[in-house]
Design a protein around this motif. Structure first.
Motif, short mmCIF file in Angstrom:
data_model
loop_
_atom_site.label_atom_id
_atom_site.label_comp_id
_atom_site.label_asym_id
_atom_site.label_seq_id
_atom_site.Cartn_x
_atom_site.Cartn_y
_atom_site.Cartn_z
N ALA A 261 0.83 -1.21 0.00
CA ALA A 261 0.00 0.00 0.00
C ALA A 261 0.86 1.26 0.00
O ALA A 261 0.53 2.25 -0.65
CB ALA A 261 -0.93 0.00 1.22
N LYS A 262 1.98 1.20 0.71
CA LYS A 262 2.86 2.38 0.77
C LYS A 262 3.49 2.66 -0.59
O LYS A 262 3.74 3.80 -0.96
CB LYS A 262 3.95 2.17 1.81
CG LYS A 262 3.45 2.28 3.24
CD LYS A 262 4.59 2.04 4.22
CE LYS A 262 4.09 2.16 5.65
NZ LYS A 262 5.12 1.80 6.64
N ARG A 269 -1.00 9.86 -5.57
CA ARG A 269 -0.44 9.70 -4.23
C ARG A 269 -0.42 8.24 -3.81
O ARG A 269 -1.11 7.40 -4.40
CB ARG A 269 -1.23 10.55 -3.22
CG ARG A 269 -2.71 10.23 -3.19
CD ARG A 269 -3.49 11.37 -2.55
NE ARG A 269 -3.90 11.01 -1.20
CZ ARG A 269 -5.04 11.41 -0.64
NH1 ARG A 269 -5.88 12.21 -1.28
NH2 ARG A 269 -5.34 11.05 0.58
N SER A 270 0.39 7.95 -2.82
CA SER A 270 0.45 6.58 -2.30
C SER A 270 -0.92 6.21 -1.74
O SER A 270 -1.54 7.01 -1.03
CB SER A 270 1.51 6.54 -1.18
OG SER A 270 1.18 5.53 -0.25
N ALA A 272 -1.55 4.39 0.56
CA ALA A 272 -1.47 4.32 2.02
C ALA A 272 -1.81 5.66 2.67
O ALA A 272 -2.00 5.74 3.88
CB ALA A 272 -0.08 3.88 2.46
N SER A 273 -1.90 6.73 1.86
CA SER A 273 -2.26 8.03 2.45
C SER A 273 -3.77 8.20 2.53
O SER A 273 -4.25 9.15 3.13
CB SER A 273 -1.63 9.18 1.64
OG SER A 273 -2.25 9.27 0.36
N PHE A 274 -4.52 7.28 1.93
CA PHE A 274 -5.98 7.38 2.01
C PHE A 274 -6.48 6.83 3.34
O PHE A 274 -6.01 5.79 3.82
CB PHE A 274 -6.65 6.60 0.87
CG PHE A 274 -6.47 7.26 -0.47
CD1 PHE A 274 -7.23 8.37 -0.83
CD2 PHE A 274 -5.52 6.79 -1.37
CE1 PHE A 274 -7.05 8.98 -2.06
CE2 PHE A 274 -5.34 7.40 -2.60
CZ PHE A 274 -6.10 8.50 -2.95
N GLN A 275 -7.45 7.54 3.90
CA GLN A 275 -7.94 7.14 5.21
C GLN A 275 -8.57 5.74 5.19
O GLN A 275 -8.44 4.98 6.15
CB GLN A 275 -8.97 8.16 5.70
CG GLN A 275 -8.92 8.31 7.19
CD GLN A 275 -9.76 9.46 7.68
OE1 GLN A 275 -10.80 9.80 7.09
NE2 GLN A 275 -9.33 10.07 8.75
N MET A 277 -7.59 3.21 3.62
CA MET A 277 -6.49 2.24 3.74
C MET A 277 -5.92 2.24 5.16
O MET A 277 -5.59 1.20 5.72
CB MET A 277 -5.36 2.60 2.79
CG MET A 277 -5.58 2.16 1.38
SD MET A 277 -5.60 0.35 1.29
CE MET A 277 -6.63 0.16 -0.12
N LYS A 278 -5.80 3.44 5.71
CA LYS A 278 -5.23 3.54 7.06
C LYS A 278 -6.11 2.82 8.06
O LYS A 278 -5.62 2.12 8.95
CB LYS A 278 -5.10 5.00 7.48
CG LYS A 278 -4.03 5.73 6.72
CD LYS A 278 -3.98 7.15 7.23
CE LYS A 278 -2.99 7.93 6.40
NZ LYS A 278 -3.00 9.34 6.78
N HIS A 279 -7.41 3.02 7.93
CA HIS A 279 -8.31 2.40 8.90
C HIS A 279 -8.29 0.88 8.76
O HIS A 279 -8.31 0.16 9.74
CB HIS A 279 -9.72 2.97 8.75
CG HIS A 279 -9.79 4.38 9.28
ND1 HIS A 279 -10.96 5.03 9.52
CD2 HIS A 279 -8.81 5.27 9.61
CE1 HIS A 279 -10.71 6.26 9.98
NE2 HIS A 279 -9.41 6.41 10.03
#
Lengths: 376, 418
Positions: A261-262, A269-270, A272-275, A277-279
């Motif tokens: 993801a990173k 953009r990566s 991994a910067s999407f919320q 994905m983070k959640h």
């Protein structure tokens, strides 16, 4: 109860992880899983001569290193991470466990040194065609014959059953039922009257076989008719060990999909910067850490002789079953289309997650076992 | 770092307690002895009421206190967060003025961070602090302030520079709550309790020496306070309970707990009361239902694994090792457990879950669980914010491109309601 690893254990873990990354990379996993045996004697020897893995939990009196489930759990977590293709779980968890729990002193002296040295690959055959994980369902019979015993019937879903040198078999006295009349025996892999057929497994890294016994000569392991308790104990240990193996696989999947993801760029953009994905990544971490905590706790409960170990073992297995599969589902989703391809490695762990979810009983099964202890 | 052994510490604290503890002492008098000797907060610096003991030996001292029922320093409420923040960022003057009275329990504290327009986005605070003459003058509104109605002091986050970007324009103050410019109003919650307050600051004053760290450093200090708040949310915190022993010190402690803990009396229900699940299932005759058994098992697995995860984090901390990711998960896990528990309690109660108060199971306790659990995933940082923190700090995932940190705060779009 112990809640942390010692520095020696941490060092053992990192050495093992390095070794497996070098000797058992995914390329090697793919090569071995394509073979019918699923493993090779040369690689297995190295594992045992260089690291002594099969000796880990065998007492020193039988040629082992005399460590506990804490250390065995570390080995399994690491082999689970690496998806190691070797008959380790069959040999060092199932067969070794059954021999230690059921065997007489003389039987242990006779059987364990060969396992500790890595010369004997062994397994435990208890499940039959109906796929029930408890010993009470056994139909294979053991009949006294000329001062020895003969086995008749079948076993299925036997881990590495087509390649093991030594097979520990759960059998019952003719006419007995339930947990009464259960006995354990050992049989040579090439015994006369034994036919072995590899099953086509969805998880190619975990080989299973169906065994047909027609008047196979067998040696007793422990007292005749008294196998129920040592067998149950072996199943508890196996559930704990599998939970540790699964925690390792789940953590590896989690890390790999995070790294992907990173690296993966979309919309400039990566990802991994999407919320979203983070959640997902945070939820995966939570699940995996909880499953690890349960697996570690269960291993410590075995080592410390905790009274609640049967419930805790089922707790750990149920947690691992849900977590590993859910992590694998997330991992494929994070990878997107590429994650559904054969060339991408994610499906190898997905399939291991699926096979581990079911092996020894799924989450529902173990939740019920746990409740039988805690809500009797 | 001291190389004192556990046995030595045990012997020392035992001897000291034997010579000094008496239940007939006044509570403040006793706690002053604790502050003077360093045994109240033994892991704190020697210079500030502690003994410089390594973190791992703190529990050993606690154990010795518990063995003989000796009362410890005041710990409940926001005062522990205040103490941790002052220890980390305060001046010697702050430490001298505030720490002892925190430990003795003479002062209570509250936290003035959240505002009606900035909940999750605490750094979006618009309460103003302006230097007028030789004083800071504060104007604005704070909300969700536990214990504001009896607190002596407040930890205040306020904006001192509107031309700076968001996080750089904030400063951190200690404000005297007993002054005409501070008005406190209780806020009634969906569960009927009023544990929180709104605080209206109208030309309230702060002495210049009660600025914590430098002007513009308020966000860093706030982060320290919040970190300690989250650490307290790992499910291992034990609720302050009055002892039923006899003696003046115990009487005074019971009175203190009654006041300080009053706002928190529904907090056990907020956490879901996993402990009540088995007794309720038994009482309701539902333990034979396989669906109920599965749901209870799911809950127990999660709650046990959560407890063991918190213990792993604590064990690492006590050994002085860097904490793994397990240390950052407690708050998020606790809200999963609470939700699951509320689901099981509903399942076990059936139609009785329609009722509340004296008409409902356990005189309203179950109903209170059902209407209190929604607070768990919001208070002290929402689940969503917790996930962002885990993702960005633990997993090192990149931040989202932001539109609020690249221009002066006065130009950032924000809520218009006050």
């Amino acid at each position: 109860m112990k809640f942390s690893f010692s520095s020696e254990q941490e060092e053992f873990r990192s050495n093992l992880r390095r070794f497996l990354a070098e000797r058992a990379p995914t390329k090697e996993v793919r090569r071995l899983m394509e073979s019918e045996a699923g493993w090779e004697r040369a690689g297995w020897r190295k594992l045992n001569t260089e690291l002594g893995l099969t000796a880990v939990r065998i007492p020193e009196a039988y040629g082992g290193q005399g460590f506990g489930f804490g250390e065995l759990g570390i080995v399994l977590e690491e082999t689970g991470r690496a998806l190691l293709c070797a008959p380790y779980f069959a040999t060092s968890v199932l067969a070794t466990g059954a021999i230690l729990n059921a065997g007489s002193e003389a039987e242990k002296q006779a059987l364990l040194p060969g396992i500790a040295s890595g010369d004997t690959v062994a397994t435990l055959a208890w499940v039959e065609d109906d796929g029930r994980w408890d010993g009470a369902a056994t139909t294979l019979t053991a009949t006294p014959a000329g001062g020895g015993w003969r086995l008749d019937g079948h076993k299925s879903f036997v881990l590495d059953g087509h390649t093991a040198d030594l097979i520990v078999v759960l059998a019952r006295a003719p006419g007995s039922s339930g947990e009464a009349g259960l006995s354990l025996f050992t049989v040579a892999g090439d015994a006369a009257g034994l036919s072995r057929r590899p099953l086509k497994t969805m998880d190619a890294t975990r080989k299973l076989a169906r065994l047909e016994f027609r008047g196979v000569t067998a040696a007793p392991l422990g007292d005749a008719g008294a196998a129920a308790l040592p067998f149950a104990r072996t199943m508890i240990e196996a559930a704990v060990c599998l939970a540790n193996e699964m925690a390792g696989g789940a953590d590896r999947l989690r890390e790999d999909s995070l790294a992907y993801a990173k690296m993966r760029m979309q919309f400039g953009r990566s990802i991994a910067s999407f919320q979203s994905m983070k959640h997902k990544a945070a939820d995966m971490l939570v699940e995996v850490e909880l499953a690890k905590s349960a697996a570690y706790y269960a291993a410590a409960a075995l080592d410390e002789g905790d009274d609640d170990v049967a419930a805790v073992a089922s707790l750990a297995k149920a947690a691992a079953s849900e977590t590993y599969l859910q992590t694998a589902i997330h991992a494929i989703q994070i990878h997107g289309g590429i994650g559904f391809t054969w060339d991408n490695d994610t499906h190898l762990w997905f399939k291991r997650a699926k096979s581990s979810e079911v092996l020894l009983g799924d989450a529902h099964h173990h939740r019920e076992l746990m409740m039988q202890r805690w809500a009797a | 770092m001291s190389d004192i052994t556990e046995d030595e510490v045990r012997a020392e604290v035992r001897a000291w307690l034997a010579a000094n503890w008496s239940p007939e002492l006044g509570l403040v008098e006793w706690r002053n002895k604790l502050a003077d000797s360093g045994w109240g907060v033994p892991t704190w610096p020697k210079q500030w009421y502690g003994r410089d003991l390594p973190a791992g030996l703190g529990p050993v001292v606690d154990e010795e206190f518990q063995k003989i029922g000796a009362i410890g320093v005041a710990k409940a409420g926001i005062r522990t967060l205040a103490a941790a923040t002052i220890l980390a960022h305060g001046t010697d003057l702050h430490k001298e003025k505030f720490l002892r009275r925190i430990l003795t329990g003479e002062d209570t504290w509250c936290q003035l961070f959240s505002e009606p327009g900035s909940g999750s986005d605490v750094a979006g605070a618009v309460t103003r602090a302006e230097m007028r003459g030789n004083k800071w003058v504060i104007n604005g509104q704070k909300v969700w302030t536990t214990s504001a109605h009896h607190a002596h002091w407040g930890l205040l986050l306020a904006r001192t520079d509107w031309d700076q970007v968001k996080h750089k324009g904030l400063s951190y103050f200690i404000i005297d709550m007993h002054q005409p410019g501070v008005k406190v109003q209780p806020l009634r919650q969906m569960n009927g309790h009023a544990s929180f307050n709104q605080v209206f600051l109208t030309d309230a004053e702060v002495q210049p020496e009660f600025l914590v760290a430098n002007v513009g450093d308020g966000w860093a200090v706030t982060t320290t306070t919040l970190m300690h708040e989250r650490r307290g949310a790992d499910g291992l915190r034990t609720w302050a309970m009055g002892s039923d022993r006899k003696g003046r010190a115990y009487d005074e402690e019971r009175a203190e707990i009654a006041t300080t803990m009053e706002p928190y009396k529904w907090y056990p229900q907020r956490a879901g009361r996993v402990d009540l699940v088995m007794p309720r299932a038994r009482e309701a005759g539902r333990l034979a239902d396989p669906l109920v058994r599965q749901e209870i098992a799911r809950l127990l697995i999660m709650s046990k694994a959560a407890e063991w995860t918190a213990r792993r984090a604590r064990a690492a901390q006590e050994q002085g090792r860097p904490q793994g990711p397990e240390g950052s998960l407690g708050k998020l896990v606790a809200s999963h457990v609470a939700r699951a528990a509320a689901r099981v309690h509903t399942q076990l109660s059936g139609a009785d879950a329609l009722l509340t108060g004296t008409d409902s199971p356990m005189g309203g306790v179950i109903a209170e669980i059902l209407v209190s659990v929604p607070a768990t995933s919001i208070a002290g940082g929402t689940d969503e914010i917790q996930r962002n923190i885990i993702a960005e700090r633990v997993l090192k995932m990149p931040k989202e491109p932001s539109i609020d940190t690249t221009r002066p705060f006065r130009d950032v779009p924000r809520n218009t309601v006050s």
